[in-house]
Design a protein around this motif. Structure first.
Motif, PDB file in Angstrom:
ATOM      1  N   ASP A 134       0.824  -1.200   0.000  1.00 22.83           N
ATOM      2  CA  ASP A 134       0.000   0.000   0.000  1.00 22.83           C
ATOM      3  C   ASP A 134       0.868   1.265   0.000  1.00 22.83           C
ATOM      4  OD1 ASP A 134      -2.675   1.389   0.511  1.00 22.83           O
ATOM      5  OD2 ASP A 134      -1.478   2.048   2.239  1.00 22.83           O
ATOM      6  N   GLN A 135       0.527   2.195  -0.882  1.00 21.34           N
ATOM      7  CA  GLN A 135       1.321   3.409  -1.023  1.00 21.34           C
ATOM      8  C   GLN A 135       1.334   4.227   0.261  1.00 21.34           C
ATOM      9  OE1 GLN A 135      -0.341   6.583  -3.442  1.00 21.34           O
ATOM     10  NE2 GLN A 135       1.648   6.946  -4.418  1.00 21.34           N
ATOM     11  N   GLN A 136       0.172   4.458   0.872  1.00 20.41           N
ATOM     12  CA  GLN A 136       0.116   5.292   2.065  1.00 20.41           C
ATOM     13  C   GLN A 136       0.871   4.658   3.228  1.00 20.41           C
ATOM     14  OE1 GLN A 136      -1.114   8.526   2.370  1.00 20.41           O
ATOM     15  NE2 GLN A 136       0.077   8.314   4.253  1.00 20.41           N
ATOM     16  N   THR A 137       0.784   3.335   3.344  1.00 19.42           N
ATOM     17  CA  THR A 137       1.524   2.649   4.402  1.00 19.42           C
ATOM     18  C   THR A 137       3.023   2.848   4.228  1.00 19.42           C
ATOM     19  OG1 THR A 137      -0.227   0.983   4.608  1.00 19.42           O
ATOM     20  CG2 THR A 137       1.934   0.411   5.493  1.00 19.42           C
ATOM     21  N   GLU A 138       3.463   2.795   2.982  1.00 16.65           N
ATOM     22  CA  GLU A 138       4.891   2.997   2.718  1.00 16.65           C
ATOM     23  C   GLU A 138       5.301   4.442   2.967  1.00 16.65           C
ATOM     24  OE1 GLU A 138       8.885   2.032   1.439  1.00 16.65           O
ATOM     25  OE2 GLU A 138       7.275   1.274   2.706  1.00 16.65           O
ATOM     26  N   VAL A 139       4.460   5.397   2.583  1.00 17.66           N
ATOM     27  CA  VAL A 139       4.755   6.804   2.867  1.00 17.66           C
ATOM     28  C   VAL A 139       4.900   7.006   4.373  1.00 17.66           C
ATOM     29  CG1 VAL A 139       3.788   9.143   2.833  1.00 17.66           C
ATOM     30  CG2 VAL A 139       3.743   7.724   0.764  1.00 17.66           C
ATOM     31  N   ASP A 140       3.992   6.446   5.141  1.00 16.93           N
ATOM     32  CA  ASP A 140       4.059   6.568   6.611  1.00 16.93           C
ATOM     33  C   ASP A 140       5.356   5.960   7.147  1.00 16.93           C
ATOM     34  OD1 ASP A 140       1.590   7.808   6.574  1.00 16.93           O
ATOM     35  OD2 ASP A 140       0.473   6.016   7.149  1.00 16.93           O
ATOM     36  N   ARG A 141       5.759   4.820   6.594  1.00 16.79           N
ATOM     37  CA  ARG A 141       7.007   4.182   7.048  1.00 16.79           C
ATOM     38  C   ARG A 141       8.203   5.069   6.751  1.00 16.79           C
ATOM     39  NH1 ARG A 141      11.353   0.766   5.433  1.00 16.79           N
ATOM     40  NH2 ARG A 141      10.869   1.200   3.242  1.00 16.79           N
ATOM     41  N   LEU A 142       8.223   5.658   5.558  1.00 17.73           N
ATOM     42  CA  LEU A 142       9.342   6.519   5.190  1.00 17.73           C
ATOM     43  C   LEU A 142       9.388   7.775   6.049  1.00 17.73           C
ATOM     44  CD1 LEU A 142       9.056   6.074   1.331  1.00 17.73           C
ATOM     45  CD2 LEU A 142      10.875   5.178   2.787  1.00 17.73           C
ATOM     46  N   VAL A 143       8.227   8.307   6.401  1.00 16.45           N
ATOM     47  CA  VAL A 143       8.177   9.447   7.326  1.00 16.45           C
ATOM     48  C   VAL A 143       8.765   9.048   8.678  1.00 16.45           C
ATOM     49  CG1 VAL A 143       6.631  10.963   8.625  1.00 16.45           C
ATOM     50  CG2 VAL A 143       6.283  10.637   6.160  1.00 16.45           C
ATOM     51  N   SER A 144       8.433   7.853   9.134  1.00 15.79           N
ATOM     52  CA  SER A 144       8.961   7.395  10.430  1.00 15.79           C
ATOM     53  C   SER A 144      10.477   7.229  10.398  1.00 15.79           C
ATOM     54  CB  SER A 144       8.307   6.062  10.836  1.00 15.79           C
ATOM     55  OG  SER A 144       8.818   4.970  10.076  1.00 15.79           O
ATOM     56  N   LEU A 145      11.044   7.047   9.187  1.00 12.17           N
ATOM     57  CA  LEU A 145      12.498   6.907   9.049  1.00 12.17           C
ATOM     58  C   LEU A 145      13.211   8.247   8.913  1.00 12.17           C
ATOM     59  CD1 LEU A 145      12.651   3.905   6.539  1.00 12.17           C
ATOM     60  CD2 LEU A 145      13.144   3.832   8.996  1.00 12.17           C
ATOM     61  N   GLY A 146      12.431   9.337   8.729  1.00 10.33           N
ATOM     62  CA  GLY A 146      13.044  10.657   8.646  1.00 10.33           C
ATOM     63  C   GLY A 146      12.712  11.444   7.403  1.00 10.33           C
ATOM     64  N   ALA A 147      11.918  10.869   6.493  1.00 11.88           N
ATOM     65  CA  ALA A 147      11.501  11.609   5.297  1.00 11.88           C
ATOM     66  C   ALA A 147      10.346  12.538   5.640  1.00 11.88           C
ATOM     67  CB  ALA A 147      11.087  10.639   4.191  1.00 11.88           C
ATOM     68  N   LYS A 148      10.002  13.399   4.696  1.00  9.81           N
ATOM     69  CA  LYS A 148       8.828  14.255   4.861  1.00  9.81           C
ATOM     70  C   LYS A 148       8.136  14.440   3.522  1.00  9.81           C
ATOM     71  CE  LYS A 148      11.419  18.599   4.340  1.00  9.81           C
ATOM     72  NZ  LYS A 148      11.746  19.902   4.976  1.00  9.81           N
ATOM     73  N   ARG A 149       6.843  14.688   3.565  1.00 13.46           N
ATOM     74  CA  ARG A 149       6.099  14.998   2.350  1.00 13.46           C
ATOM     75  C   ARG A 149       6.396  16.445   1.952  1.00 13.46           C
ATOM     76  NH1 ARG A 149       0.497  11.696   2.076  1.00 13.46           N
ATOM     77  NH2 ARG A 149       0.473  12.835   0.104  1.00 13.46           N
ATOM     78  N   ILE A 150       6.413  16.687   0.640  1.00 11.26           N
ATOM     79  CA  ILE A 150       6.691  18.033   0.146  1.00 11.26           C
ATOM     80  C   ILE A 150       5.627  18.430  -0.868  1.00 11.26           C
ATOM     81  CG2 ILE A 150       9.173  17.888   0.562  1.00 11.26           C
ATOM     82  CD1 ILE A 150       9.569  17.282  -2.399  1.00 11.26           C
ATOM     83  N   ASP A 151       5.775  19.612  -1.421  1.00 10.80           N
ATOM     84  CA  ASP A 151       4.839  20.150  -2.404  1.00 10.80           C
ATOM     85  C   ASP A 151       4.528  19.115  -3.484  1.00 10.80           C
ATOM     86  OD1 ASP A 151       3.541  21.525  -4.438  1.00 10.80           O
ATOM     87  OD2 ASP A 151       4.848  23.279  -4.344  1.00 10.80           O
ATOM     88  N   PRO A 152       3.253  18.727  -3.647  1.00 10.82           N
ATOM     89  CA  PRO A 152       2.922  17.668  -4.607  1.00 10.82           C
ATOM     90  C   PRO A 152       3.240  18.016  -6.049  1.00 10.82           C
ATOM     91  CG  PRO A 152       0.925  18.715  -3.760  1.00 10.82           C
ATOM     92  CD  PRO A 152       2.068  19.203  -2.923  1.00 10.82           C
ATOM     93  N   THR A 153       3.478  19.291  -6.363  1.00  7.58           N
ATOM     94  CA  THR A 153       3.829  19.642  -7.741  1.00  7.58           C
ATOM     95  C   THR A 153       5.189  19.089  -8.134  1.00  7.58           C
ATOM     96  OG1 THR A 153       4.780  21.769  -7.049  1.00  7.58           O
ATOM     97  CG2 THR A 153       2.447  21.755  -7.675  1.00  7.58           C
ATOM     98  N   HIS A 154       5.983  18.622  -7.143  1.00  2.71           N
ATOM     99  CA  HIS A 154       7.271  18.010  -7.462  1.00  2.71           C
ATOM    100  C   HIS A 154       7.103  16.619  -8.050  1.00  2.71           C
ATOM    101  CE1 HIS A 154      10.182  20.929  -5.949  1.00  2.71           C
ATOM    102  NE2 HIS A 154       9.421  21.117  -4.896  1.00  2.71           N
ATOM    103  N   GLY A 155       5.928  16.009  -7.879  1.00  6.94           N
ATOM    104  CA  GLY A 155       5.736  14.649  -8.346  1.00  6.94           C
ATOM    105  C   GLY A 155       4.770  14.567  -9.510  1.00  6.94           C
ATOM    106  N   GLU A 156       4.623  13.352 -10.050  1.00  8.49           N
ATOM    107  CA  GLU A 156       3.688  13.095 -11.128  1.00  8.49           C
ATOM    108  C   GLU A 156       2.339  12.682 -10.554  1.00  8.49           C
ATOM    109  OE1 GLU A 156       5.389  10.679 -14.345  1.00  8.49           O
ATOM    110  OE2 GLU A 156       7.307  10.915 -13.316  1.00  8.49           O
ATOM    111  N   PRO A 157       1.264  12.785 -11.350  1.00 11.42           N
ATOM    112  CA  PRO A 157      -0.059  12.395 -10.856  1.00 11.42           C
ATOM    113  C   PRO A 157      -0.061  10.976 -10.302  1.00 11.42           C
ATOM    114  CG  PRO A 157      -0.246  13.529 -12.961  1.00 11.42           C
ATOM    115  CD  PRO A 157       1.215  13.329 -12.722  1.00 11.42           C
ATOM    116  N   GLY A 158      -0.619  10.820  -9.113  1.00 10.60           N
ATOM    117  CA  GLY A 158      -0.683   9.510  -8.477  1.00 10.60           C
ATOM    118  C   GLY A 158       0.491   9.190  -7.587  1.00 10.60           C
TER     119      GLY A 158
END
Length: 238
Positions: free
Chosen positions: A196-220
Motif C-alpha cells: 500500500d502506497q500510504q503505508t509505505e509513505v508513513d514508514r518513510l516518514v517514520s524513518l526521517g523523510a517528509k512529504r513536500i509540495d505535490p507539484t514536485h511529483g507526477e499524478p498519483g
C-alpha cells in the motif's frame, strides 16, 4: 514492507537527446516513458531504469549525485572516454588535479560523471555503472539503507555506501562538507512500494523523510524529501 528503486529520474531540456547519449554510452535500450519522457532500460544487473523528463529549469550547480563508470584497463577507460566524447560529452573541470586518475566528464546538458581507473578496489565487484556517488550526510545513508532494505557496505568517517543484495551499483554519500542545496535537484528517485502506497509513505516518514509540495511529483505519486532535503517520489502501486 519496503520500496524498490524503480527509476532514476533526470530533468532534461531535451529528453530524447539526453536519453540517446546515455543509451549509447551505457549500451542500454530506449523506450517510451509513461510520464511523457523517454526511458532507457538496463541490460545488466543495474536494477533500475533511467527516465528523462522535460524541464525548462536551467542547470545552476553541480548535481547532488553522479555516475561513476568503471573500467577494466587503461585502454578500456580511454575507450569509454572517447565514446562519451563522440556521443556529445565533454571534459569537465571540478578542480581535479593532474594526479587524479579518474576522468571527469559531462553529458550534453552539463551533467557530471566520472570514468574510474581500472584498479579501483571499492568498485571492483560492481558492473559498468559502478556507483551513484552522492553529496550527502551519514544520516541520509542510514535512511536509504532502511528505506530500500539495502545493507551498508561502507560506513567510515561519516562516509556511507549501500548496495542491493542482488548486486548492481553502489549508492555512496561523501559526508561533510556539503554543497548548499539551492532549488530542486535535477535527479531524483522513483520508488515502487511493495504494498500500500500510504503505508509505505508513513514508514518513510517514520524513518526521517517528509512529504513536500505535490507539484514536485507526477499524478498519483507522493512527492517526498529525504533527511538531507533531496526529492524523491513514491509511485502509485501498479
Amino acid at each position: 514492507m519496503t520500496s524498490q528503486l524503480h527509476a532514476l529520474c533526470w530533468d532534461a531540456h531535451d529528453p530524447a537527446r539526453l536519453a540517446s547519449f546515455w543509451a549509447g554510452l551505457l549500451g542500454w535500450e530506449s523506450t517510451d516513458d509513461s510520464g511523457g519522457g523517454v526511458a532507457i532500460l538496463p541490460n545488466d544487473d543495474t536494477g533500475f531504469r533511467i527516465r528523462f523528463l522535460a524541464t525548462h529549469e536551467p542547470k545552476t550547480r553541480m548535481n547532488q549525485m553522479h555516475f561513476d563508470l568503471t573500467s577494466t584497463s587503461l585502454d578500456d577507460q580511454q575507450q569509454t572516454v572517447a565514446r562519451a566524447l563522440e556521443l556529445g560529452g565533454r571534459h569537465f573541470d571540478v578542480g581535479q588535479g593532474p594526479e587524479v586518475r579518474h576522468v571527469v566528464l559531462a553529458d550534453p546538458e552539463g551533467n557530471e560523471f566520472c570514468v574510474i581507473e581500472s584498479d579501483n578496489k571499492f568498485l571492483a565487484e560492481c558492473g559498468f555503472v559502478g556507483a551513484l556517488a552522492s553529496d550527502g550526510s551519514q544520516e541520509v545513508g542510514y535512511f536509504w539503507s532502511a528505506a530500500l532494505d539495502w545493507p551498508l557496505v561502507w560506513d567510515q568517517d561519516q562516509e556511507t555506501a549501500i548496495r542491493s543484495p542482488h548486486g548492481g551499483p553502489k549508492i555512496t554519500w561523501g559526508g561533510p562538507p556539503f554543497a548548499p542545496k539551492t532549488g530542486k535537484n535535477r535527479l531524483h528517485y522513483d520508488l515502487a512500494p511493495d504494498g500500500d502506497q500510504q503505508t509505505e509513505v508513513d514508514r518513510l516518514v517514520s524513518l526521517g523523510a517528509k512529504r513536500i509540495d505535490p507539484t514536485h511529483g507526477e499524478p498519483g505519486s507522493v512527492a517526498m524529501a529525504d533527511p538531507d532535503g533531496n526529492e524523491f517520489c513514491v509511485m502509485a502501486p501498479r
